[in-house]
Design a protein around this motif. Structure first.
Motif, PDB file in Angstrom:
ATOM      1  N   GLY A 149       0.784  -1.227   0.000  1.00 43.40           N
ATOM      2  CA  GLY A 149       0.000   0.000   0.000  1.00 43.40           C
ATOM      3  C   GLY A 149       0.816   1.277   0.000  1.00 43.40           C
ATOM      4  O   GLY A 149       0.321   2.342   0.358  1.00 43.40           O
ATOM      5  N   ARG A 150       2.068   1.181  -0.440  1.00 44.13           N
ATOM      6  CA  ARG A 150       2.944   2.354  -0.435  1.00 44.13           C
ATOM      7  C   ARG A 150       3.111   2.977  -1.822  1.00 44.13           C
ATOM      8  O   ARG A 150       3.824   3.962  -1.979  1.00 44.13           O
ATOM      9  CB  ARG A 150       4.299   1.968   0.145  1.00 44.13           C
ATOM     10  CG  ARG A 150       4.176   1.612   1.627  1.00 44.13           C
ATOM     11  CD  ARG A 150       5.443   0.961   2.129  1.00 44.13           C
ATOM     12  NE  ARG A 150       5.432   0.849   3.560  1.00 44.13           N
ATOM     13  CZ  ARG A 150       6.168   1.609   4.382  1.00 44.13           C
ATOM     14  NH1 ARG A 150       6.958   2.529   3.919  1.00 44.13           N
ATOM     15  NH2 ARG A 150       6.099   1.422   5.678  1.00 44.13           N
ATOM     16  N   ALA A 151       2.473   2.380  -2.811  1.00 45.77           N
ATOM     17  CA  ALA A 151       2.441   2.922  -4.170  1.00 45.77           C
ATOM     18  C   ALA A 151       1.164   2.399  -4.820  1.00 45.77           C
ATOM     19  O   ALA A 151       0.617   1.372  -4.405  1.00 45.77           O
ATOM     20  CB  ALA A 151       3.672   2.504  -4.973  1.00 45.77           C
ATOM     21  N   THR A 152       0.715   3.096  -5.846  1.00 43.06           N
ATOM     22  CA  THR A 152      -0.549   2.731  -6.483  1.00 43.06           C
ATOM     23  C   THR A 152      -0.385   1.916  -7.751  1.00 43.06           C
ATOM     24  O   THR A 152      -1.320   1.255  -8.176  1.00 43.06           O
ATOM     25  CB  THR A 152      -1.358   3.997  -6.811  1.00 43.06           C
ATOM     26  OG1 THR A 152      -0.565   4.855  -7.647  1.00 43.06           O
ATOM     27  CG2 THR A 152      -1.741   4.745  -5.533  1.00 43.06           C
ATOM     28  N   ALA A 183       2.471  -0.674  -9.705  1.00 44.14           N
ATOM     29  CA  ALA A 183       3.773  -1.341  -9.833  1.00 44.14           C
ATOM     30  C   ALA A 183       4.394  -1.026 -11.185  1.00 44.14           C
ATOM     31  O   ALA A 183       5.615  -0.844 -11.279  1.00 44.14           O
ATOM     32  CB  ALA A 183       3.619  -2.848  -9.634  1.00 44.14           C
ATOM     33  N   GLN A 184       3.572  -0.963 -12.214  1.00 44.41           N
ATOM     34  CA  GLN A 184       4.106  -0.675 -13.551  1.00 44.41           C
ATOM     35  C   GLN A 184       4.714   0.722 -13.609  1.00 44.41           C
ATOM     36  O   GLN A 184       5.817   0.909 -14.132  1.00 44.41           O
ATOM     37  CB  GLN A 184       3.020  -0.823 -14.619  1.00 44.41           C
ATOM     38  CG  GLN A 184       3.543  -0.655 -16.041  1.00 44.41           C
ATOM     39  CD  GLN A 184       4.561  -1.720 -16.422  1.00 44.41           C
ATOM     40  OE1 GLN A 184       4.320  -2.902 -16.243  1.00 44.41           O
ATOM     41  NE2 GLN A 184       5.706  -1.300 -16.963  1.00 44.41           N
ATOM     42  N   GLU A 185       4.028   1.705 -13.040  1.00 46.42           N
ATOM     43  CA  GLU A 185       4.558   3.073 -13.065  1.00 46.42           C
ATOM     44  C   GLU A 185       5.835   3.180 -12.234  1.00 46.42           C
ATOM     45  O   GLU A 185       6.814   3.800 -12.668  1.00 46.42           O
ATOM     46  CB  GLU A 185       3.507   4.055 -12.550  1.00 46.42           C
ATOM     47  CG  GLU A 185       3.925   5.496 -12.694  1.00 46.42           C
ATOM     48  CD  GLU A 185       2.832   6.473 -12.306  1.00 46.42           C
ATOM     49  OE1 GLU A 185       3.166   7.662 -12.129  1.00 46.42           O
ATOM     50  OE2 GLU A 185       1.656   6.072 -12.177  1.00 46.42           O
ATOM     51  N   LEU A 186       5.846   2.562 -11.069  1.00 50.74           N
ATOM     52  CA  LEU A 186       7.056   2.580 -10.243  1.00 50.74           C
ATOM     53  C   LEU A 186       8.200   1.869 -10.964  1.00 50.74           C
ATOM     54  O   LEU A 186       9.320   2.370 -11.009  1.00 50.74           O
ATOM     55  CB  LEU A 186       6.792   1.937  -8.879  1.00 50.74           C
ATOM     56  CG  LEU A 186       8.001   1.816  -7.947  1.00 50.74           C
ATOM     57  CD1 LEU A 186       8.720   3.140  -7.748  1.00 50.74           C
ATOM     58  CD2 LEU A 186       7.565   1.213  -6.615  1.00 50.74           C
ATOM     59  N   ALA A 222       5.259   9.275  -9.282  1.00 55.69           N
ATOM     60  CA  ALA A 222       3.933   9.761  -8.899  1.00 55.69           C
ATOM     61  C   ALA A 222       3.102   8.656  -8.269  1.00 55.69           C
ATOM     62  O   ALA A 222       2.165   8.938  -7.520  1.00 55.69           O
ATOM     63  CB  ALA A 222       3.215  10.333 -10.127  1.00 55.69           C
ATOM     64  N   SER A 223       3.433   7.413  -8.523  1.00 48.50           N
ATOM     65  CA  SER A 223       2.654   6.311  -7.953  1.00 48.50           C
ATOM     66  C   SER A 223       2.992   6.044  -6.485  1.00 48.50           C
ATOM     67  O   SER A 223       2.230   5.389  -5.775  1.00 48.50           O
ATOM     68  CB  SER A 223       2.851   5.036  -8.763  1.00 48.50           C
ATOM     69  OG  SER A 223       4.133   4.503  -8.541  1.00 48.50           O
ATOM     70  N   ALA A 247      12.032   3.984  -3.187  1.00 45.65           N
ATOM     71  CA  ALA A 247      10.867   4.534  -3.881  1.00 45.65           C
ATOM     72  C   ALA A 247      10.398   5.769  -3.124  1.00 45.65           C
ATOM     73  O   ALA A 247      10.043   5.676  -1.947  1.00 45.65           O
ATOM     74  CB  ALA A 247       9.758   3.490  -3.946  1.00 45.65           C
ATOM     75  N   ALA A 248      10.412   6.911  -3.797  1.00 46.12           N
ATOM     76  CA  ALA A 248       9.995   8.161  -3.169  1.00 46.12           C
ATOM     77  C   ALA A 248       8.895   8.799  -4.020  1.00 46.12           C
ATOM     78  O   ALA A 248       8.874   8.620  -5.243  1.00 46.12           O
ATOM     79  CB  ALA A 248      11.176   9.116  -3.040  1.00 46.12           C
TER      80      ALA A 248
END
Length: 141
Positions: free
Chosen positions: A35-38, A40-43, A70-71, A102-103
């Motif tokens: 739940g720390r990014a929306t 996986a593909q964008e990250l 941004a994710s 990841a920031a």
């Protein structure tokens, strides 16, 4: 660093693929699963774009792919101990210790803070030996 990494963000000796793309993708998926990014593909895309600019392998079997994305909803550090290691471009060979930083986009200060804290820790022999000897994710955290 304990607020940016949890045992659920740690992978020990589980195959994540044979190349750095696979490893980065697996770690990005782990960040999203917690739940720390929306996305996986964008990250992954953002971390991979950064990797294409300059490889993130360091001497001593270390890889530190990283990205602002941004994710990402909160600064996060995902960790994997790989067996066998994967080539992240270090001059001395594959990495068996990999951290994905990841920031959130625009969180330049947070990103640099995590990177510098991690870099200082990686220079300590007891830190590295602890990561390589960890029996459980909690030990690595």
């Amino acid at each position: 660093m304990s607020d940016i990494i949890t045992p659920e963000l740690v992978t020990l000796d589980v195959p994540l693929g044979t190349d750095k793309q696979s490893v980065i993708r697996a770690l990005a998926e782990r960040v999203v699963a917690q739940g720390r990014a929306t996305s996986a593909q964008e990250l992954f895309d953002d971390a991979w774009a950064r990797e294409q600019k300059d490889e993130t392998g360091l001497p001593g079997g270390i890889g530190i792919p990283h990205a602002r994305s941004a994710s990402v909803t909160e600064p996060t550090l995902a960790f994997a101990r790989l067996t066998p290691g994967v080539d992240f471009g270090a001059p001395d060979g594959p990495a068996d210790i990999v951290f994905l930083i990841a920031a959130p986009s625009g969180a330049d200060e947070a990103h640099l803070s995590v990177l510098s804290q991690l870099a200082r820790s990686l220079m300590k022999n007891d830190f590295m030996s602890g990561l390589r000897a960890a029996q459980a994710p909690e030990d690595a955290v």
